[in-house]
Motif scaffolding. Structure first.
Motif, PDB file in Angstrom:
ATOM      1  N   VAL A 298       7.484   6.193  10.745  1.00  8.19           N
ATOM      2  CA  VAL A 298       8.878   6.482  10.395  1.00  8.19           C
ATOM      3  C   VAL A 298       9.269   5.876   9.052  1.00  8.19           C
ATOM      4  CG1 VAL A 298       9.587   6.716  12.796  1.00  8.19           C
ATOM      5  CG2 VAL A 298       9.709   4.463  11.701  1.00  8.19           C
ATOM      6  N   GLY A 299       8.298   5.286   8.354  1.00 10.92           N
ATOM      7  CA  GLY A 299       8.557   4.812   7.003  1.00 10.92           C
ATOM      8  C   GLY A 299       9.018   3.384   6.906  1.00 10.92           C
ATOM      9  N   LYS A 300       8.988   2.640   7.996  1.00  6.74           N
ATOM     10  CA  LYS A 300       9.362   1.237   7.950  1.00  6.74           C
ATOM     11  C   LYS A 300       8.137   0.373   7.693  1.00  6.74           C
ATOM     12  CE  LYS A 300      13.393   1.687  10.963  1.00  6.74           C
ATOM     13  NZ  LYS A 300      14.334   1.504   9.836  1.00  6.74           N
ATOM     14  N   THR A 301       8.341  -0.785   7.083  1.00  7.60           N
ATOM     15  CA  THR A 301       7.240  -1.673   6.763  1.00  7.60           C
ATOM     16  C   THR A 301       6.561  -2.125   8.044  1.00  7.60           C
ATOM     17  OG1 THR A 301       8.285  -2.438   4.741  1.00  7.60           O
ATOM     18  CG2 THR A 301       6.586  -3.850   5.701  1.00  7.60           C
ATOM     19  N   ARG A 302       5.227  -1.916   8.101  1.00  8.51           N
ATOM     20  CA  ARG A 302       4.475  -2.289   9.304  1.00  8.51           C
ATOM     21  C   ARG A 302       3.621  -3.525   9.036  1.00  8.51           C
ATOM     22  NH1 ARG A 302       2.237   2.132  13.499  1.00  8.51           N
ATOM     23  NH2 ARG A 302       2.406   0.727  15.289  1.00  8.51           N
ATOM     24  N   VAL A 303       3.164  -3.665   7.782  1.00 11.03           N
ATOM     25  CA  VAL A 303       2.413  -4.864   7.381  1.00 11.03           C
ATOM     26  C   VAL A 303       3.024  -5.364   6.084  1.00 11.03           C
ATOM     27  CG1 VAL A 303       0.177  -5.819   6.713  1.00 11.03           C
ATOM     28  CG2 VAL A 303       0.292  -4.015   8.455  1.00 11.03           C
ATOM     29  N   SER A 304       3.440  -6.613   6.094  1.00 10.03           N
ATOM     30  CA  SER A 304       4.015  -7.197   4.872  1.00 10.03           C
ATOM     31  C   SER A 304       2.905  -7.837   4.046  1.00 10.03           C
ATOM     32  CB  SER A 304       5.070  -8.247   5.231  1.00 10.03           C
ATOM     33  OG  SER A 304       6.154  -7.647   5.914  1.00 10.03           O
ATOM     34  N   VAL A 305       2.860  -7.485   2.762  1.00 13.26           N
ATOM     35  CA  VAL A 305       1.849  -8.024   1.855  1.00 13.26           C
ATOM     36  C   VAL A 305       2.567  -8.671   0.688  1.00 13.26           C
ATOM     37  CG1 VAL A 305      -0.160  -7.509   0.434  1.00 13.26           C
ATOM     38  CG2 VAL A 305       0.279  -6.176   2.506  1.00 13.26           C
ATOM     39  N   SER A 306       2.336  -9.955   0.513  1.00 15.15           N
ATOM     40  CA  SER A 306       3.054 -10.692  -0.529  1.00 15.15           C
ATOM     41  C   SER A 306       2.409 -10.541  -1.903  1.00 15.15           C
ATOM     42  CB  SER A 306       3.110 -12.185  -0.158  1.00 15.15           C
ATOM     43  OG  SER A 306       1.781 -12.692   0.019  1.00 15.15           O
ATOM     44  N   LYS A 307       1.120 -10.250  -1.942  1.00 16.31           N
ATOM     45  CA  LYS A 307       0.391 -10.213  -3.212  1.00 16.31           C
ATOM     46  C   LYS A 307       0.519  -8.842  -3.866  1.00 16.31           C
ATOM     47  CE  LYS A 307      -4.223 -11.216  -5.068  1.00 16.31           C
ATOM     48  NZ  LYS A 307      -5.600 -11.655  -4.722  1.00 16.31           N
ATOM     49  N   THR A 308       0.522  -8.820  -5.165  1.00 16.75           N
ATOM     50  CA  THR A 308       0.476  -7.555  -5.902  1.00 16.75           C
ATOM     51  C   THR A 308      -0.917  -7.376  -6.498  1.00 16.75           C
ATOM     52  OG1 THR A 308       1.273  -8.585  -7.933  1.00 16.75           O
ATOM     53  CG2 THR A 308       2.935  -7.602  -6.463  1.00 16.75           C
ATOM     54  N   PHE A 309      -1.232  -6.124  -6.842  1.00 25.89           N
ATOM     55  CA  PHE A 309      -2.597  -5.787  -7.278  1.00 25.89           C
ATOM     56  C   PHE A 309      -2.564  -4.909  -8.527  1.00 25.89           C
ATOM     57  CE2 PHE A 309      -2.351  -6.000  -2.645  1.00 25.89           C
ATOM     58  CZ  PHE A 309      -3.266  -7.005  -2.357  1.00 25.89           C
ATOM     59  N   GLN A 310      -3.614  -5.043  -9.313  1.00 21.88           N
ATOM     60  CA  GLN A 310      -3.834  -4.122 -10.435  1.00 21.88           C
ATOM     61  C   GLN A 310      -4.629  -2.936  -9.883  1.00 21.88           C
ATOM     62  OE1 GLN A 310      -2.985  -4.191 -13.815  1.00 21.88           O
ATOM     63  NE2 GLN A 310      -1.569  -5.839 -13.234  1.00 21.88           N
ATOM     64  N   PHE A 311      -3.898  -1.953  -9.374  1.00 18.48           N
ATOM     65  CA  PHE A 311      -4.566  -0.819  -8.727  1.00 18.48           C
ATOM     66  C   PHE A 311      -5.430  -0.046  -9.730  1.00 18.48           C
ATOM     67  CE2 PHE A 311      -0.787  -1.310  -5.963  1.00 18.48           C
ATOM     68  CZ  PHE A 311      -1.444  -1.491  -4.745  1.00 18.48           C
ATOM     69  N   SER A 312      -6.634   0.293  -9.298  1.00 23.90           N
ATOM     70  CA  SER A 312      -7.473   1.195 -10.084  1.00 23.90           C
ATOM     71  C   SER A 312      -7.208   2.625  -9.629  1.00 23.90           C
ATOM     72  CB  SER A 312      -8.951   0.846  -9.882  1.00 23.90           C
ATOM     73  OG  SER A 312      -9.337   1.106  -8.533  1.00 23.90           O
ATOM     74  N   GLU A 313      -8.032   3.570 -10.075  1.00 23.87           N
ATOM     75  CA  GLU A 313      -7.882   4.964  -9.642  1.00 23.87           C
ATOM     76  C   GLU A 313      -8.365   5.172  -8.203  1.00 23.87           C
ATOM     77  OE1 GLU A 313      -9.648   7.797 -12.249  1.00 23.87           O
ATOM     78  OE2 GLU A 313      -8.853   6.864 -14.052  1.00 23.87           O
ATOM     79  N   ILE A 314      -9.084   4.188  -7.665  1.00 23.19           N
ATOM     80  CA  ILE A 314      -9.647   4.348  -6.323  1.00 23.19           C
ATOM     81  C   ILE A 314      -8.542   4.187  -5.287  1.00 23.19           C
ATOM     82  CG2 ILE A 314     -11.338   3.440  -4.678  1.00 23.19           C
ATOM     83  CD1 ILE A 314     -12.930   2.375  -7.087  1.00 23.19           C
ATOM     84  N   PRO A 315      -8.347   5.171  -4.426  1.00 25.20           N
ATOM     85  CA  PRO A 315      -7.279   5.075  -3.415  1.00 25.20           C
ATOM     86  C   PRO A 315      -7.555   3.942  -2.424  1.00 25.20           C
ATOM     87  CG  PRO A 315      -8.095   7.347  -3.629  1.00 25.20           C
ATOM     88  CD  PRO A 315      -9.052   6.468  -4.371  1.00 25.20           C
ATOM     89  N   VAL A 316      -6.493   3.479  -1.800  1.00 32.03           N
ATOM     90  CA  VAL A 316      -6.637   2.479  -0.741  1.00 32.03           C
ATOM     91  C   VAL A 316      -7.377   3.123   0.432  1.00 32.03           C
ATOM     92  CG1 VAL A 316      -5.408   0.948   0.848  1.00 32.03           C
ATOM     93  CG2 VAL A 316      -4.498   1.350  -1.462  1.00 32.03           C
ATOM     94  N   ALA A 317      -8.343   2.383   0.995  1.00 34.64           N
ATOM     95  CA  ALA A 317      -9.170   2.927   2.073  1.00 34.64           C
ATOM     96  C   ALA A 317      -9.189   1.955   3.245  1.00 34.64           C
ATOM     97  CB  ALA A 317     -10.583   3.176   1.571  1.00 34.64           C
ATOM     98  N   GLU A 318      -9.726   2.424   4.371  1.00 40.56           N
ATOM     99  CA  GLU A 318      -9.878   1.579   5.565  1.00 40.56           C
ATOM    100  C   GLU A 318     -11.349   1.261   5.778  1.00 40.56           C
ATOM    101  OE1 GLU A 318     -11.219   0.806   9.506  1.00 40.56           O
ATOM    102  OE2 GLU A 318     -11.276   2.877   8.736  1.00 40.56           O
ATOM    103  N   GLU A 319     -11.671  -0.005   5.979  1.00 41.45           N
ATOM    104  CA  GLU A 319     -13.037  -0.436   6.263  1.00 41.45           C
ATOM    105  C   GLU A 319     -12.975  -1.600   7.246  1.00 41.45           C
ATOM    106  OE1 GLU A 319     -17.156  -1.569   3.850  1.00 41.45           O
ATOM    107  OE2 GLU A 319     -15.218  -2.132   2.991  1.00 41.45           O
ATOM    108  N   ASP A 320     -13.670  -1.427   8.363  1.00 35.61           N
ATOM    109  CA  ASP A 320     -13.733  -2.478   9.378  1.00 35.61           C
ATOM    110  C   ASP A 320     -12.339  -2.944   9.803  1.00 35.61           C
ATOM    111  OD1 ASP A 320     -16.504  -2.358   9.184  1.00 35.61           O
ATOM    112  OD2 ASP A 320     -16.548  -3.887   7.606  1.00 35.61           O
ATOM    113  N   ASP A 321     -11.448  -1.967  10.054  1.00 34.70           N
ATOM    114  CA  ASP A 321     -10.083  -2.239  10.516  1.00 34.70           C
ATOM    115  C   ASP A 321      -9.297  -3.084   9.533  1.00 34.70           C
ATOM    116  OD1 ASP A 321     -10.326  -0.705  12.786  1.00 34.70           O
ATOM    117  OD2 ASP A 321     -10.996  -2.388  14.033  1.00 34.70           O
TER     118      ASP A 321
END
Length: 818
Positions: A660-683
């Motif tokens: 529903v678009g609400k925050t489910r996991v809060s992440v305090s750190k910011t990142f220098q995103f590359s072109e590689i999309p965020v993926a799931e690995e080992d949960d």
């Protein structure tokens, strides 16, 4: 290939094979020399046989010879079998074949007289008459209308289907040729030796050419193969073509790297002194004046021809391609380009026939192209394009298991190599005997025998000869690579982006692509354009495939619209949705429960819009706007029984949301995103940063970092349990290294077909497309030609795959792989 080789192939190769149907063989013959004195004059072939009964069994069990059971040669043996099968020689015997005229063949069997050699007592329906000829007694044996004549001379038993031949032997009118005696007495390591007279063979309707004098071949007949090795001699008393190789050192035959697998034949001849070779050919043709030389062949070591059903191509292989290219330059003019290979017009189409006749008789070398060290001359542009495609796609003889199997019998270097493919040797065989055989042979399938090879290697005053014809198993008949080009099609203008494969109805696939005019094309798997649609703007990213109301649809966005089209190119109800503000990321499609209740996510800068399949905004989705630009298409990830929507922002903030678009996991750190999309690995959520750091985010927001020791063009992708990474030319699939040639590569992509996962990647400089399995092994037949990232899809069959890729700038190629 010139007609001389069609005829000589039948004479020198298949004479021993099919005349062999008339006799018997095996085991090493004792060296007597006495039987030679009884060989009738002008015998076409003489078989030395040590075990007559074994040979009969070998012939009966051979899967190639058995196919000729209803043809004239085999029928000839069947008619004589009652007499021949009652022969029981206990020592070496000879079977001689004489061609009496165009339609009549006679046999003569010769053996030392032994007990029970030929018993007629048990034969029924027989008539035996005694005749006296020139003071010798002979028997005329009639059995079911079959007549044979036998006699005994100096303890040698002779039986023949021709009374005249027996009479000639009685009167010592036998073979006296010194070359015949020489080859007859050569030592043999085999129990079945064929001694062949070199005949004049037809070059065309009015001309016949002598190739060689006598040949002696040790023939080995196994259930699934026929192999013959030996020597052949040419004399100086009359011009014989084999002698043009005198003084030449056999060079390596590389023709297999060039010949497409659907050719029906090919010929390769080599030399190390082009000028001397051409001079000998002129002398053979009895040309008084030396032909003007172009200098083209000074740096050439191999020349030959490739035969298709409708056309012949000619090739030369250079030891210095740049030098040959420079010499050719004055004879060529620009014509066209195909897949980065220039096809030029050639101003001397009769050059090869003038220079290398009778090896080459084509006068239509109209076009020339270069492939590595090969220069190929074709009659038409269509054939030129075909040869280029097959060469780039490895669809050549060298990449087949059946040629690899045959090549084990051949030398890598030879003077002359003749290849017959697709059962085309049957025409040469039948034509050698009589016209009747042509009709009888038409319905014989030679699929199991994809190639027959005949090789000559000149050595001083003779040549080594090798023949090999082997049966290929059902799996081996297919190309080792088993990749074929299904079609190539050109669009109205250059291809925009990358063509994709879509699942179609009834197991069929379709291709969707766009050109630079923003026209969308929907193409069948057979290359037919089913419909086009002018979009007015470029498709952003990947076109998605969805199923709405039981029908297949495609969904995508342009900068100003969201489209869903059915398989006929019609807009779905409620579409397209037009936007005033620009769409900035490719469409995301979420199917949370795999129940086709899709959620379509459109990004406009900082804003995220979500629609259902009717085109209506999804109510209750609360994430409407990010604080900075959204830099990737949103991603849906499922871990356990929880759904996550991941939105990456330009500021480095990562939003991990619920449905529903609400925050489910809060992440305090910011990142220098590359072109590689965020993926799931080992949960865990995995972010690959511009600094090549692998950031892992747990489902409770904890972060761990790992600095990757990789290059600047690193890529990471994961699909199910399969992970692929690319670091320069090092491709790893599930940790298994597949080291690629140095080059520039597209991002590797993962696809799942029939529960198997595959990775595709394209080298953009050499334009080679690779497909790997999940264990990091390249699929057979790859790489193939392509200029873009490749899309993999289901082919027409359970184990069949389609690979679609861009070819030339305006071209699309579909490959089929088994």
């Amino acid at each position: 290939m010139g007609k001389i080789f069609q005829k000589s192939f039948a004479l020198l190769v298949f004479s021993p094979i099919f005349f062999g149907i008339l006799g018997g063989c095996d085991k090493t013959p004792p060296k007597t020399g006495t039987l030679m004195d009884f060989v009738p004059q002008n015998a076409a072939v003489v078989f030395k046989i040590s075990n007559f009964e074994n040979l009969r069994d070998d012939i009966d069990n051979n899967s190639l010879l058995s196919k000729f059971e209803k043809t004239a040669p085999y029928d000839f043996f069947i008619q004589k079998k009652v007499l021949l099968q009652n022969l029981r020689p206990s020592s070496q015997s000879l079977l001689c074949i004489n061609q009496i005229n165009d339609s009549l063949t006679a046999y003569t069997f010769i053996s030392g007289l032994t007990k029970n050699l030929f018993r007629t007592d048990s034969l029924q329906n027989r008539t035996i008459e005694s005749l006296i000829l020139d003071g010798h007694t002979l028997q005329r044996i009639t059995l079911d209308k079959e007549v044979a004549y036998s006699t005994i001379i100096d303890s040698v038993f002779v039986i023949s289907s021709s009374q005249q031949l027996v009479q000639d032997i009685i009167n010592r009118k036998t073979e006296r040729d010194e070359t015949f005696k020489k080859v007859f007495n050569l030592p043999s390591s085999n129990g079945f030796t064929a001694i062949l007279r070199g005949r004049k063979v037809a070059l065309n309707d009015s001309t016949k050419i002598a190739f060689t004098s006598w040949s002696a071949l040790d023939v080995a007949i196994a259930p699934e193969s026929i192999k013959a090795t030996g020597i052949t001699l040419a004399t100086d008393s009359i011009p014989q073509l084999l002698n043009v190789f005198e003084g030449q050192v056999p060079q390596q035959n590389d023709i297999s790297a060039l010949v497409p697998t659907d050719a029906i034949g090919a010929l390769s001849f080599t030399f190390n002194d082009a000028e001397k070779f051409q001079k000998k050919l002129r002398n053979f043709r009895d040309e008084k004046d030396a032909a003007q030389t172009t200098g083209i062949f000074g740096s050439v070591s191999e020349v030959g021809s490739i035969h298709f059903k409708e056309e012949t191509a000619i090739f030369i292989k250079s030891i210095d391609a740049s030098l040959t290219g420079d010499v050719l330059a004055r004879y060529v003019s620009e014509k066209t380009e195909f897949r980065d290979i220039k096809i030029r017009s050639f101003s001397e189409p009769a050059l090869f026939e003038k220079t290398f006749s009778p090896f080459i008789n084509s006068e239509a070398a109209n076009f020339v192209l270069q492939l590595d060290n090969f220069f190929v001359f074709t009659e038409s542009e269509v054939t030129a394009q075909k040869i280029i495609s097959d060469f780039q796609n490895n669809n050549t003889l060298r990449n087949t298991s059946y040629f690899e199997n045959t090549a084990t019998d051949l030398s890598t270097a030879s003077s002359l190599l003749i290849l017959k493919m697709k059962g085309e040797f049957s025409e040469a065989i039948s034509g050698f005997f009589n016209e009747k055989s042509n009709k009888e042979i038409d319905n014989i399938s030679f699929e199991a025998f994809p190639i027959a090879a005949l090789q000559f290697s000149f050595d001083r005053n003779f040549a080594h000869v090798t023949l090999s014809c082997k049966e290929a198993g059902a799996g081996a008949i297919r190309k080792t690579g088993s990749v074929s080009e299904k079609f190539a099609i050109k669009l109205e203008s250059a291809v925009l982006g990358e063509p994709q494969l879509m699942d179609g109805h009834n197991g069929h696939s379709n291709i969707v692509a766009q050109d630079m005019g923003n026209k969308l094309y929907f193409i069948s798997e057979n290359g037919k354009i089913l419909w086009t649609k002018n979009l007015g703007a470029a498709v952003l990213g990947k076109i998605e495939e969805v199923e709405i109301s039981g029908g297949k649809h495609i969904a995508f966005v342009t900068k100003d619209a969201f489209h869903i089209l059915d398989r006929n190119g019609k807009d779905a109800k409620g579409f397209p949705i037009k936007f005033k503000d620009n769409v900035t990321q490719p469409l995301s499609v979420f199917d949370y429960d795999n129940n086709r209740k899709y959620r379509f996510v459109v990004v406009q800068g900082k804003e995220l819009l979500m629609y259902d399949q009717t085109g209506k905004p999804v109510k209750g989705f609360s994430f409407g706007r990010a604080k900075s630009e959204i830099i990737h298409s949103p991603v849906h990830l499922r871990m356990g029984n929880k759904d996550y929507i991941v939105v990456a922002e330009e500021s480095g903030k990562i939003n991990i949301l619920s449905r529903v678009g609400k925050t489910r996991v809060s992440v305090s750190k910011t990142f220098q995103f590359s072109e590689i999309p965020v993926a799931e690995e080992d949960d865990s959520f995995v972010v690959i940063t511009k600094e090549n750091t692998k950031e892992r985010i747990s489902q409770d927001g904890k972060i761990s970092s790992q600095k990757l020791d990789v290059g600047s063009n690193y890529w990471f992708a994961i699909l199910g349990n399969t992970k692929v990474t690319l670091d320069d030319n090092k491709l790893r699939i599930n940790g298994k290294l597949a080291e690629l040639p140095l080059g520039l590569y597209t991002k590797p992509q993962l696809f799942t077909l029939n529960r198997e996962t595959f990775a595709t990647i394209t080298e953009t400089q050499e334009k080679k497309v690779y497909v790997f399995d999940k264990d990091g092994k390249i699929l057979n037949g790859f790489p193939v030609y392509g200029t873009s990232a490749a899309f993999l899809g289901q082919g027409n069959g359970k184990n069949s795959k389609y690979i679609v890729v861009k070819g030339d700038s305006d071209g699309i190629i579909l490959y089929s792989s088994n």
